[in-house]
Design a protein around this motif. Sequence first.
Motif, PDB file in Angstrom:
ATOM      1  N   PRO A   1      25.135  39.959  45.581  1.00 52.02           N
ATOM      2  CA  PRO A   1      25.238  40.329  44.164  1.00 52.02           C
ATOM      3  C   PRO A   1      26.470  39.734  43.489  1.00 52.02           C
ATOM      4  O   PRO A   1      27.373  39.237  44.160  1.00 52.02           O
ATOM      5  CB  PRO A   1      25.361  41.861  44.235  1.00 52.02           C
ATOM      6  CG  PRO A   1      26.074  42.093  45.516  1.00 52.02           C
ATOM      7  CD  PRO A   1      25.530  41.070  46.463  1.00 52.02           C
ATOM      8  N   LEU A   2      26.482  39.808  42.164  1.00 56.19           N
ATOM      9  CA  LEU A   2      27.655  39.418  41.400  1.00 56.19           C
ATOM     10  C   LEU A   2      28.723  40.490  41.573  1.00 56.19           C
ATOM     11  O   LEU A   2      28.482  41.671  41.343  1.00 56.19           O
ATOM     12  CB  LEU A   2      27.300  39.248  39.927  1.00 56.19           C
ATOM     13  CG  LEU A   2      28.476  39.049  38.964  1.00 56.19           C
ATOM     14  CD1 LEU A   2      29.223  37.758  39.281  1.00 56.19           C
ATOM     15  CD2 LEU A   2      27.978  39.042  37.517  1.00 56.19           C
ATOM     16  N   VAL A   3      29.911  40.060  41.980  1.00 57.03           N
ATOM     17  CA  VAL A   3      31.035  40.973  42.202  1.00 57.03           C
ATOM     18  C   VAL A   3      32.190  40.534  41.314  1.00 57.03           C
ATOM     19  O   VAL A   3      32.515  39.343  41.241  1.00 57.03           O
ATOM     20  CB  VAL A   3      31.468  40.969  43.686  1.00 57.03           C
ATOM     21  CG1 VAL A   3      32.692  41.855  43.900  1.00 57.03           C
ATOM     22  CG2 VAL A   3      30.322  41.419  44.576  1.00 57.03           C
ATOM     23  N   THR A   4      32.816  41.481  40.645  1.00 53.48           N
ATOM     24  CA  THR A   4      33.964  41.202  39.784  1.00 53.48           C
ATOM     25  C   THR A   4      35.151  42.052  40.213  1.00 53.48           C
ATOM     26  O   THR A   4      35.036  42.948  41.061  1.00 53.48           O
ATOM     27  CB  THR A   4      33.636  41.519  38.317  1.00 53.48           C
ATOM     28  OG1 THR A   4      33.477  42.942  38.183  1.00 53.48           O
ATOM     29  CG2 THR A   4      32.353  40.824  37.859  1.00 53.48           C
ATOM     30  N   ARG A   5      36.281  41.789  39.596  1.00 51.65           N
ATOM     31  CA  ARG A   5      37.472  42.626  39.818  1.00 51.65           C
ATOM     32  C   ARG A   5      37.156  44.093  39.576  1.00 51.65           C
ATOM     33  O   ARG A   5      37.518  44.966  40.372  1.00 51.65           O
ATOM     34  CB  ARG A   5      38.581  42.138  38.891  1.00 51.65           C
ATOM     35  CG  ARG A   5      39.797  43.041  38.798  1.00 51.65           C
ATOM     36  CD  ARG A   5      40.785  42.455  37.797  1.00 51.65           C
ATOM     37  NE  ARG A   5      41.953  43.309  37.606  1.00 51.65           N
ATOM     38  CZ  ARG A   5      43.008  42.975  36.856  1.00 51.65           C
ATOM     39  NH1 ARG A   5      43.023  41.814  36.229  1.00 51.65           N
ATOM     40  NH2 ARG A   5      44.035  43.801  36.720  1.00 51.65           N
ATOM     41  N   ASP A   6      36.465  44.385  38.472  1.00 49.80           N
ATOM     42  CA  ASP A   6      36.130  45.772  38.149  1.00 49.80           C
ATOM     43  C   ASP A   6      35.165  46.371  39.165  1.00 49.80           C
ATOM     44  O   ASP A   6      35.253  47.561  39.489  1.00 49.80           O
ATOM     45  CB  ASP A   6      35.527  45.856  36.747  1.00 49.80           C
ATOM     46  CG  ASP A   6      36.554  45.569  35.655  1.00 49.80           C
ATOM     47  OD1 ASP A   6      37.768  45.617  35.942  1.00 49.80           O
ATOM     48  OD2 ASP A   6      36.136  45.295  34.508  1.00 49.80           O
TER      49      ASP A   6
ATOM     50  N   ALA B   1      39.045  35.152  45.724  1.00 49.75           N
ATOM     51  CA  ALA B   1      40.003  36.033  46.402  1.00 49.75           C
ATOM     52  C   ALA B   1      40.968  36.695  45.423  1.00 49.75           C
ATOM     53  O   ALA B   1      41.377  37.843  45.622  1.00 49.75           O
ATOM     54  CB  ALA B   1      40.776  35.242  47.449  1.00 49.75           C
ATOM     55  N   VAL B   2      41.340  35.994  44.353  1.00 48.88           N
ATOM     56  CA  VAL B   2      42.251  36.573  43.367  1.00 48.88           C
ATOM     57  C   VAL B   2      41.629  37.818  42.734  1.00 48.88           C
ATOM     58  O   VAL B   2      42.303  38.847  42.549  1.00 48.88           O
ATOM     59  CB  VAL B   2      42.615  35.535  42.293  1.00 48.88           C
ATOM     60  CG1 VAL B   2      43.360  36.185  41.133  1.00 48.88           C
ATOM     61  CG2 VAL B   2      43.448  34.418  42.898  1.00 48.88           C
ATOM     62  N   ALA B   3      40.347  37.758  42.408  1.00 53.26           N
ATOM     63  CA  ALA B   3      39.681  38.910  41.816  1.00 53.26           C
ATOM     64  C   ALA B   3      39.621  40.076  42.793  1.00 53.26           C
ATOM     65  O   ALA B   3      39.784  41.239  42.404  1.00 53.26           O
ATOM     66  CB  ALA B   3      38.267  38.530  41.375  1.00 53.26           C
TER      67      ALA B   3
ATOM     68  N   VAL C   1      41.555  45.458  44.384  1.00 53.05           N
ATOM     69  CA  VAL C   1      42.155  46.408  45.329  1.00 53.05           C
ATOM     70  C   VAL C   1      43.425  46.997  44.740  1.00 53.05           C
ATOM     71  O   VAL C   1      43.658  48.225  44.825  1.00 53.05           O
ATOM     72  CB  VAL C   1      42.443  45.728  46.682  1.00 53.05           C
ATOM     73  CG1 VAL C   1      43.166  46.687  47.620  1.00 53.05           C
ATOM     74  CG2 VAL C   1      41.153  45.229  47.325  1.00 53.05           C
ATOM     75  N   LEU C   2      44.245  46.165  44.121  1.00 52.51           N
ATOM     76  CA  LEU C   2      45.478  46.662  43.506  1.00 52.51           C
ATOM     77  C   LEU C   2      45.175  47.608  42.346  1.00 52.51           C
ATOM     78  O   LEU C   2      45.895  48.599  42.138  1.00 52.51           O
ATOM     79  CB  LEU C   2      46.339  45.494  43.028  1.00 52.51           C
ATOM     80  CG  LEU C   2      46.918  44.595  44.129  1.00 52.51           C
ATOM     81  CD1 LEU C   2      47.675  43.420  43.505  1.00 52.51           C
ATOM     82  CD2 LEU C   2      47.828  45.371  45.068  1.00 52.51           C
TER      83      LEU C   2
END
Length: 265
Positions: A9-14, A47-49, A54-55
Amino acid sequence: MPIPSPTGPLVTRDTVAAQLLGLGVQPGETLLLHSSLSSLGWVCGGAVAVVRGVLDALGPDGTLAVPTQSGDLSDPALWSNPPVPRDWWQAIRASMPVYDPLITPSRGVGVIPETVRTWPGALRSAHPQTSFAALGPRAAEITEGHAPDCRLGERSPLARLEKLGARVLLLGAGYDACTSFHLAEYRIPSPQVTVGRPGQDGWEAVPEVSISSDRFDQLGHDFERDRAVVRGRVGAADVRLFPVADAVAYAERWLPLHRSREEEL
């Protein structure tokens, strides 16, 4: 040939933040993250997202720690993936760069830990082969004082994480990547080995506890069967969440039993 569609699936920071919070990650806690970026799906921002997500879940009072191992700073005589010719060994030992926590890249732990390592404000421990990096208010407490003759034992960030009540987050990673189990190896009778590596004064040989992740998958299976482990998903990745202390205590009992059986065979 048609270009294949991306695998979701599409995964984002949110997505990462929301799903971790839904699984029970607590703002302000300390997490030891083992991860696989490719397991998540199609990650917008890579990886940045993931690190940002996580942060976000941890909030400003939380701390994120990751393994940033550099196992290539080791004796070429032991290399197998790939091996190098014997007549290269001495030249490699003589020319291998000395560990520098600021510039030595991590190896074999994935792109997410390497992203954390280079993140603004990240701190990294001093061990030349089994360092950890951390971000957040407890980063210094976790990373300082990593003894050069203690890869993953009492004077390593693992013991600090245990003391701080940190939890392990396996984000698409299996129990074979669970470094917390190694801390148990320092608390049970274990063989000693000599570890070769580059040092400030040339090639050095350091006595150490023998560590191995062999059968960690089975250890993890039994641990999950017998102890409370939060299970879920982030994107397409399987997730496990549990206290470092629980994993270490279980491994302290499991490893001697199963290793003694192996020795009898």
